[in-house]
Design a protein around this motif. Structure first.
Motif, PDB file in Angstrom:
ATOM      1  N   THR A 213      27.858 -14.371  38.399  1.00  0.00           N
ATOM      2  CA  THR A 213      27.006 -13.524  37.557  1.00  0.00           C
ATOM      3  C   THR A 213      25.547 -13.885  37.782  1.00  0.00           C
ATOM      4  N   PRO A 214      24.664 -12.913  38.051  1.00  0.00           N
ATOM      5  CA  PRO A 214      23.235 -13.231  38.182  1.00  0.00           C
ATOM      6  C   PRO A 214      22.731 -13.929  36.920  1.00  0.00           C
ATOM      7  N   ARG A 215      21.897 -14.915  37.089  1.00  0.00           N
ATOM      8  CA  ARG A 215      21.458 -15.719  35.940  1.00  0.00           C
ATOM      9  C   ARG A 215      20.699 -14.903  34.902  1.00  0.00           C
ATOM     10  N   VAL A 216      19.980 -13.867  35.343  1.00  0.00           N
ATOM     11  CA  VAL A 216      19.246 -13.046  34.379  1.00  0.00           C
ATOM     12  C   VAL A 216      20.194 -12.303  33.451  1.00  0.00           C
ATOM     13  N   ALA A 217      21.477 -12.221  33.829  1.00  0.00           N
ATOM     14  CA  ALA A 217      22.470 -11.518  33.007  1.00  0.00           C
ATOM     15  C   ALA A 217      23.438 -12.494  32.345  1.00  0.00           C
ATOM     16  N   ASP A 218      23.135 -13.786  32.411  1.00  0.00           N
ATOM     17  CA  ASP A 218      24.044 -14.803  31.892  1.00  0.00           C
ATOM     18  C   ASP A 218      23.413 -15.492  30.683  1.00  0.00           C
ATOM     19  N   ALA A 290      19.366   9.898  11.590  1.00  0.00           N
ATOM     20  CA  ALA A 290      19.051  11.116  12.334  1.00  0.00           C
ATOM     21  C   ALA A 290      17.710  11.710  11.930  1.00  0.00           C
ATOM     22  N   ALA A 291      17.183  11.321  10.766  1.00  0.00           N
ATOM     23  CA  ALA A 291      15.886  11.836  10.327  1.00  0.00           C
ATOM     24  C   ALA A 291      14.736  10.955  10.794  1.00  0.00           C
ATOM     25  N   ALA A 292      15.027   9.847  11.462  1.00  0.00           N
ATOM     26  CA  ALA A 292      13.993   8.915  11.899  1.00  0.00           C
ATOM     27  C   ALA A 292      13.395   9.361  13.227  1.00  0.00           C
ATOM     28  N   ARG A 293      12.486   8.561  13.753  1.00  0.00           N
ATOM     29  CA  ARG A 293      11.866   8.813  15.052  1.00  0.00           C
ATOM     30  C   ARG A 293      12.372   7.771  16.050  1.00  0.00           C
ATOM     31  N   PHE A 294      12.402   8.181  17.318  1.00  0.00           N
ATOM     32  CA  PHE A 294      13.044   7.346  18.339  1.00  0.00           C
ATOM     33  C   PHE A 294      12.182   7.265  19.597  1.00  0.00           C
ATOM     34  N   ALA A 295      12.410   6.187  20.343  1.00  0.00           N
ATOM     35  CA  ALA A 295      11.890   6.075  21.701  1.00  0.00           C
ATOM     36  C   ALA A 295      13.064   5.812  22.626  1.00  0.00           C
ATOM     37  N   ALA A 296      12.973   6.298  23.849  1.00  0.00           N
ATOM     38  CA  ALA A 296      13.996   6.027  24.859  1.00  0.00           C
ATOM     39  C   ALA A 296      13.463   4.984  25.831  1.00  0.00           C
ATOM     40  N   VAL A 297      14.356   4.127  26.279  1.00  0.00           N
ATOM     41  CA  VAL A 297      14.004   3.095  27.265  1.00  0.00           C
ATOM     42  C   VAL A 297      15.016   3.192  28.401  1.00  0.00           C
ATOM     43  N   ALA A 298      14.533   3.275  29.644  1.00  0.00           N
ATOM     44  CA  ALA A 298      15.406   3.323  30.814  1.00  0.00           C
ATOM     45  C   ALA A 298      15.112   2.119  31.688  1.00  0.00           C
ATOM     46  N   ALA A 299      16.140   1.579  32.319  1.00  0.00           N
ATOM     47  CA  ALA A 299      15.970   0.394  33.165  1.00  0.00           C
ATOM     48  C   ALA A 299      16.849   0.494  34.392  1.00  0.00           C
ATOM     49  N   SER A 300      16.341  -0.020  35.508  1.00  0.00           N
ATOM     50  CA  SER A 300      17.137  -0.159  36.728  1.00  0.00           C
ATOM     51  C   SER A 300      16.894  -1.543  37.279  1.00  0.00           C
ATOM     52  N   GLY A 301      17.878  -2.060  37.992  1.00  0.00           N
ATOM     53  CA  GLY A 301      17.764  -3.410  38.530  1.00  0.00           C
ATOM     54  C   GLY A 301      18.058  -3.430  40.006  1.00  0.00           C
ATOM     55  N   GLY A 302      17.419  -4.348  40.708  1.00  0.00           N
ATOM     56  CA  GLY A 302      17.694  -4.522  42.118  1.00  0.00           C
ATOM     57  C   GLY A 302      18.517  -5.768  42.353  1.00  0.00           C
ATOM     58  N   GLY A 303      18.742  -6.080  43.603  1.00  0.00           N
ATOM     59  CA  GLY A 303      19.490  -7.274  43.938  1.00  0.00           C
ATOM     60  C   GLY A 303      20.951  -7.154  43.580  1.00  0.00           C
ATOM     61  N   ALA A 304      21.487  -8.209  42.955  1.00  0.00           N
ATOM     62  CA  ALA A 304      22.932  -8.290  42.702  1.00  0.00           C
ATOM     63  C   ALA A 304      23.336  -7.751  41.334  1.00  0.00           C
ATOM     64  N   ARG A 306      24.826  -5.633  38.681  1.00  0.00           N
ATOM     65  CA  ARG A 306      25.746  -4.504  38.562  1.00  0.00           C
ATOM     66  C   ARG A 306      25.409  -3.712  37.296  1.00  0.00           C
ATOM     67  N   PRO A 307      25.882  -2.455  37.181  1.00  0.00           N
ATOM     68  CA  PRO A 307      25.510  -1.632  36.024  1.00  0.00           C
ATOM     69  C   PRO A 307      25.792  -2.300  34.675  1.00  0.00           C
ATOM     70  N   GLY A 308      26.979  -2.880  34.518  1.00  0.00           N
ATOM     71  CA  GLY A 308      27.290  -3.530  33.253  1.00  0.00           C
ATOM     72  C   GLY A 308      26.365  -4.694  32.957  1.00  0.00           C
ATOM     73  N   GLU A 309      25.980  -5.443  34.002  1.00  0.00           N
ATOM     74  CA  GLU A 309      25.047  -6.557  33.817  1.00  0.00           C
ATOM     75  C   GLU A 309      23.652  -6.042  33.492  1.00  0.00           C
ATOM     76  N   LEU A 310      23.268  -4.929  34.131  1.00  0.00           N
ATOM     77  CA  LEU A 310      21.973  -4.317  33.824  1.00  0.00           C
ATOM     78  C   LEU A 310      21.920  -3.905  32.361  1.00  0.00           C
ATOM     79  N   GLU A 334      23.243   4.676  37.791  1.00  0.00           N
ATOM     80  CA  GLU A 334      22.880   3.268  38.000  1.00  0.00           C
ATOM     81  C   GLU A 334      21.804   2.799  37.026  1.00  0.00           C
ATOM     82  N   GLU A 335      21.468   3.637  36.054  1.00  0.00           N
ATOM     83  CA  GLU A 335      20.440   3.287  35.081  1.00  0.00           C
ATOM     84  C   GLU A 335      21.067   2.908  33.749  1.00  0.00           C
ATOM     85  N   ALA A 336      20.429   1.976  33.054  1.00  0.00           N
ATOM     86  CA  ALA A 336      20.783   1.690  31.670  1.00  0.00           C
ATOM     87  C   ALA A 336      19.762   2.398  30.782  1.00  0.00           C
ATOM     88  N   VAL A 337      20.232   3.052  29.749  1.00  0.00           N
ATOM     89  CA  VAL A 337      19.359   3.820  28.859  1.00  0.00           C
ATOM     90  C   VAL A 337      19.619   3.403  27.426  1.00  0.00           C
TER      91      VAL A 337
END
Length: 508
Positions: A213-218, A290-304, A306-310, A334-337
């Protein structure tokens, strides 16, 4: 076994000559030698048996004992065919704090070796039994009704007197006692270590999931003490504890839970432009308003990554953001949202996650990276637009040369967004056609035309300001601009040609 236990061995009948204050030293093994300098053959912790064949004079005692002390031997036991141990040997042992035992004339070294080894084997068997028993208790505690990691760490501390902490790669404390060590410092050590486990700042750092497992995901485990000095049994227990933490983390992974599946469905419905009648109830089921306000965040990762780790990494990053309800996380290709409910006005979500991203950056030093895009804050009815905005911002972040990068929504209303969407081959052709003639000329004549062009455009075509910044006469600037126009066939008095050159420079 301790040195003091040697005095109780019935068949060895060892007598202590000097070193009363050192009897709590541990004995790891027994070695017999008659070499004058045997240090290269010792690993530390040995009871050294010698018949003093190496001694040809008083000075040899100092040489021999100094070599034992430097190698980390625990004690010396010497015997002569007749007579007492020489005074110079006793003096050298006192000088180097080396415990010295006298061996009786009628006791063979083989007898001492056999008895000590038998004692060591029995002690190690007892230690192993204790380790396995603790392991069973740890497993039972971790799986017995959600007592959590805190109780497991308390058990280790109570049994071994060794405090342990579980931390995330951002330095966040997951579980562990007070006082807490410097999480940011330990996280950097964990992310950058060439090998694990490794000692650092008084603790030893272990990975939880292992090298697969990549350390950033551990997560990682920090235990008091230097792992290089531990017994095999203690290292085994720390490894087992890391395995238990890995099981607990897997238990907390909600991807396969009802909530996790609901979050994934919600993200996909939002991206597919589902109606408010489908989105609102799922927001409520996910614990959001549902009456609140929201922001969306998208992320992608390189290297090793995997989607679940991202997805796990993005969840960890957003865990640093003060928010009442937990964000909803899902995967789109391949994106996490994530959909984040934002309370209060004027929140800078990108700024709030930046420290966590900075903490993870050392984990991408050898390749890969993390690109994050953050949308504007919108009502629930505009979530699809927010997701698209976050994904566009993420693409812009992915094009920047940085191990971690976050792009806000307000950076999308610039030419940079247009450039990011242009195919690479088109970008290359555009840049080559406009700038290569200038670069070739500069290589041959050292004319500095590219720098002059860039300065000229930065100063909105002002001859005087450009000349001042380049420390040139205005006529020199005019000459260089004329040369640029001759080489490229463009006219820098025309706005469209200036725009083309500006974009080509930004692409370069």
């Amino acid at each position: 076994m301790k040195l003091r236990a040697l005095l109780d061995l019935p068949e060895s009948r060892l007598e202590l000559v000097t070193g009363q204050d050192e009897l709590d030293r541990a004995v790891r093994w027994v070695v017999t030698t008659d070499l004058l300098e045997p240090g290269r053959y010792l690993r530390g912790g040995e009871l050294v048996l010698t018949g003093l064949v190496w001694r040809s004079g008083p000075a040899d005692s100092e040489t021999f004992v100094r070599a034992l002390a430097a190698a980390g031997a625990s004690a010396l036991a010497g015997g002569l065919a007749r007579g007492a141990l020489p005074d110079d040997l006793v003096a050298a042992c006192r000088a180097h704090r080396m415990p010295l035992f006298a061996v009786a004339e009628d006791v063979a070294f083989a007898t001492i070796t056999e008895e000590v080894v038998r004692h060591l084997s029995g002690a190690r068997a007892a230690d192993l039994t204790a380790v396995l028993d603790r392991h069973r208790r740890l497993v039972a505690d971790a799986g017995g009704g959600g007592t959590g990691l805190g109780a497991v760490l308390e058990l280790v501390s109570g049994d071994l007197g060794m405090r342990c902490w579980v931390l995330a790669p951002t330095g966040r404390l997951v579980a562990g006692p007070e006082p807490v060590p410097d999480g940011a410092d330990l996280a950097r050590a964990f992310l950058t270590a060439r090998r694990l486990p490794r000692p650092h700042a008084g603790v030893s750092v272990f990975p939880v999931a292992g090298e697969a497992t990549p350390r950033v995901a551990d997560w990682f485990l920090a235990c008091e003490g230097d792992v290089d000095d531990w017994s095999v049994e203690r290292r085994a227990l720390a490894t087992e504890l890391a395995s238990i933490v890995a099981l607990e983390r897997a238990r907390l992974d909600d991807r396969l839970s009802v909530g996790g599946r609901l979050a994934q469905e919600l993200v996909r419905l939002v991206a597919a432009a589902a109606g408010a009648e489908e989105i609102a109830p799922r927001l409520e089921l996910s614990g959001l308003d549902a009456a609140a306000r929201f922001a969306a965040v998208a992320a992608s990762g390189g290297g090793a990554l995997r989607p679940g780790e991202l997805r796990a990494v993005l969840g960890e990053v957003l865990g640093e953001v003060p928010a009442a309800p937990r964000p909803v996380l899902g995967l789109l290709d391949e994106e996490a949202v994530a959909l984040v409910q934002v309370e209060g006005a004027g929140r800078d979500l990108a700024g709030e996650i930046q420290p966590a991203l900075d903490a993870l950056a050392p984990g991408f030093a050898d390749g890969g990276g993390l690109a994050v895009g953050v949308s504007d804050v919108v009502p629930a009815g505009e979530l699809r637009g927010a997701v698209e905005e976050a994904r566009y911002a993420r693409r812009l972040a992915a094009g920047r040369a940085a191990p971690v990068c976050v792009v806000r929504h307000d950076e999308l209303a610039t030419h940079v967004l247009l450039l990011a969407s242009v195919p690479d081959d088109v970008r290359h052709m555009f840049r080559v056609r406009l700038l290569d003639p200038l670069r070739t000329y500069d290589d041959v004549h050292k004319a500095d035309l590219v720098r002059t062009l860039e300065t000229f455009l930065q100063n909105s075509g002002s001859w005087a300001r450009c000349a001042e910044q380049l420390h040139l006469h205005v006529n020199s600037v005019r000459y260089r601009i004329q040369r640029i126009e001759d080489l490229t066939g463009r006219d820098l008095s025309r706005l469209e040609d200036r725009v083309d050159f500006f974009l080509a420079l930004r692409l370069g």
